[in-house]
Design a protein around this motif. Structure first.
Motif, PDB file in Angstrom:
ATOM      1  N   GLY A 111      29.702  40.375  13.971  1.00 52.98           N
ATOM      2  CA  GLY A 111      30.573  40.208  15.131  1.00 52.98           C
ATOM      3  C   GLY A 111      31.090  38.795  15.268  1.00 52.98           C
ATOM      4  O   GLY A 111      30.552  37.851  14.684  1.00 52.98           O
ATOM      5  N   VAL A 113      32.253  36.308  18.548  1.00 52.08           N
ATOM      6  CA  VAL A 113      32.369  36.144  19.996  1.00 52.08           C
ATOM      7  C   VAL A 113      33.320  34.995  20.282  1.00 52.08           C
ATOM      8  O   VAL A 113      33.030  33.840  19.939  1.00 52.08           O
ATOM      9  N   TYR A 208      32.850  43.866  14.704  1.00 49.00           N
ATOM     10  CA  TYR A 208      33.242  43.891  16.115  1.00 49.00           C
ATOM     11  C   TYR A 208      33.755  42.517  16.532  1.00 49.00           C
ATOM     12  O   TYR A 208      33.238  41.488  16.077  1.00 49.00           O
ATOM     13  N   VAL A 210      34.417  40.304  19.930  1.00 52.22           N
ATOM     14  CA  VAL A 210      34.015  40.257  21.334  1.00 52.22           C
ATOM     15  C   VAL A 210      34.833  39.210  22.070  1.00 52.22           C
ATOM     16  O   VAL A 210      34.995  38.084  21.592  1.00 52.22           O
ATOM     17  N   ALA A 212      34.700  37.114  25.493  1.00 53.47           N
ATOM     18  CA  ALA A 212      33.783  36.752  26.574  1.00 53.47           C
ATOM     19  C   ALA A 212      34.364  35.582  27.349  1.00 53.47           C
ATOM     20  O   ALA A 212      35.109  34.766  26.795  1.00 53.47           O
ATOM     21  N   LEU A 223      22.928  41.083  21.990  1.00 50.76           N
ATOM     22  CA  LEU A 223      24.291  41.498  21.657  1.00 50.76           C
ATOM     23  C   LEU A 223      24.347  41.979  20.212  1.00 50.76           C
ATOM     24  O   LEU A 223      25.008  42.983  19.898  1.00 50.76           O
ATOM     25  N   LEU A 227      25.670  45.612  18.809  1.00 50.67           N
ATOM     26  CA  LEU A 227      26.759  45.771  17.839  1.00 50.67           C
ATOM     27  C   LEU A 227      26.291  46.453  16.557  1.00 50.67           C
ATOM     28  O   LEU A 227      27.078  47.126  15.884  1.00 50.67           O
ATOM     29  N   ILE A 274      33.437  40.366  29.672  1.00 50.50           N
ATOM     30  CA  ILE A 274      32.969  40.576  28.302  1.00 50.50           C
ATOM     31  C   ILE A 274      33.197  42.025  27.886  1.00 50.50           C
ATOM     32  O   ILE A 274      32.932  42.946  28.655  1.00 50.50           O
ATOM     33  N   TYR A 275      33.733  42.206  26.692  1.00 48.88           N
ATOM     34  CA  TYR A 275      33.866  43.530  26.081  1.00 48.88           C
ATOM     35  C   TYR A 275      34.045  43.332  24.586  1.00 48.88           C
ATOM     36  O   TYR A 275      34.313  42.219  24.111  1.00 48.88           O
ATOM     37  N   ALA A 276      33.858  44.410  23.832  1.00 50.21           N
ATOM     38  CA  ALA A 276      33.930  44.337  22.373  1.00 50.21           C
ATOM     39  C   ALA A 276      34.838  45.435  21.835  1.00 50.21           C
ATOM     40  O   ALA A 276      34.841  46.555  22.353  1.00 50.21           O
TER      41      ALA A 276
END
Length: 368
Positions: A111, A113, A208, A210, A212, A223, A227, A274-276
């Motif tokens: 992921g 972020v 993914y 993310v 934030a 997290l 994921l 926050i979302y992914a």
């Protein structure tokens, strides 16, 4: 009588060209021996001296190059005018020791972020760097290796030279930014978010991506667990999902001027802090024309509308919008009182000092 030398006399030019064979005296036709041969005969060590000098100069140039390469400012990686200021650290010895990767590739992670931040949010960034977001390259590399997730502060640009100068100083100290080719403006947050996903897809090959905000308390380890969960749907939208009445009063912060398009109630979408999005979703956003996506007043609503168009799987997870630290919380913020932590620069440190927030196991004991 000797002839006077002239730059424009052809015979003088000829004499200069054959200077090694000038007459010894007067008009005598006897020629002296070549100068080069005389020097070699009288100085047998001359070749050694010349070779030693050349070797010394060559070695000196190598030392100068090494010193320059070591002390020069580390360049950033640019895709267009998008800059990943941390990327060069992947090619340093410490990064290789910690399992680093090539600094020029589209780096593969579980992921990414992107912590959205602004020019007036330095205090928030400092509070994150003193809590869950590492403040030095080695620790950031260790966190990436431990979780499989990369972390960057995401910011746009401004025409204010003073603000840009201050940002450059912060970058020089921390090197933890992704700089977008877009004007930094909170009123244009939806455009910045789209620019972030496009840039992130260019620079990183993540499962993914993310988004934030810089005023939430995050547990990176949890997290990563979220994921890494196996999913059957390639197009996934993970967030703390909500619905709600569309606000039509212009005097209220969350006013929606396109209410006539939406109706009286919002469609299902994730809270903005926050979302992914899975790689398949971001790949579609990366190739989409900017003017092909509807932009509502609010960033989270805009994202939610794009997700409806893509037929994604909505995954509701309340652990990423927890109002308090628990054994399962992933992201903590003061929902619904604030869209993040209220007075986040102070609250962030307070939460970090609570063992349940910062030191509790990644998974509850009954699930380990």
């Amino acid at each position: 009588m000797p002839r006077k030398f002239s730059l424009f006399d052809s015979s003088s030019v000829a004499v200069v060209a054959t200077a090694d064979y000038l007459p010894i005296s007067g008009d005598s036709p006897k020629l002296k021996k070549p100068i080069s041969q005389s020097l070699l005969r009288n100085n047998p060590t001359l070749p050694f001296i010349i070779l030693s000098t050349l070797s010394f100069l060559f070695g000196l140039s190598g030392v100068i190059f090494v010193i320059y390469a070591f002390f020069r400012p580390i360049p950033t990686l640019r895709c267009g005018r998008v800059e990943d200021t941390f990327r060069p650290f992947y090619s340093l010895p410490n990064a290789q020791r910690l399992g680093g990767v090539s600094g020029t590739d589209r780096i593969k992670f579980l992921g990414l972020v992107g912590v959205q931040t602004g020019f007036g949010s330095r205090d928030r960034r400092q509070s994150l760097r003193s809590t869950w977001f590492p403040s030095n390259p080695d620790d950031l590399l260790r966190l990436e290796q431990a979780t499989g997730i990369a972390f960057r502060f995401v910011i746009g640009r401004t025409k204010d030279s003073t603000k840009m100068t201050e940002l450059e100083k912060e970058i020089e100290k921390y090197n933890d930014f992704m700089i977008l080719d877009i004007e930094e403006d909170y009123q244009k947050l939806k455009y910045k978010t789209l620019a972030y996903f496009k840039a992130a897809f260019q620079l990183f090959e993540a499962d993914y991506y993310v988004k934030a905000d810089d005023d939430i308390y995050l547990r990176p380890d949890r997290l990563a667990t979220l994921l890494a969960k196996e999913r059957t749907h390639a197009l996934t939208y993970i967030g703390c999902m909500k619905r709600g009445h569309v606000i039509t009063n212009p005097k209220i912060k969350w006013y929606e001027k396109s209410a006539n398009v939406i109706g009286s109630e919002y469609f299902l979408h994730a809270y903005g802090p926050i979302y992914a999005l899975s790689a398949g979703v971001v790949a579609s956003l990366a190739v989409a024309r900017n003017n092909s996506l509807r932009m509502f007043n609010n960033e989270d609503v805009s994202i939610g509308s794009w997700m409806l168009a893509m037929n994604v799987q909505h995954e509701d997870n309340r652990a990423i919008c927890d109002p308090r630290c628990t054994s399962t919380s992933i992201a903590v913020w003061d929902i619904p009182k604030c869209s993040g932590l209220c007075n986040s620069a102070t609250r962030m440190k307070q939460l970090h000092n609570i063992s349940m927030c910062s030191q509790s196991p990644t998974l509850p004991l009954d699930r380990r």
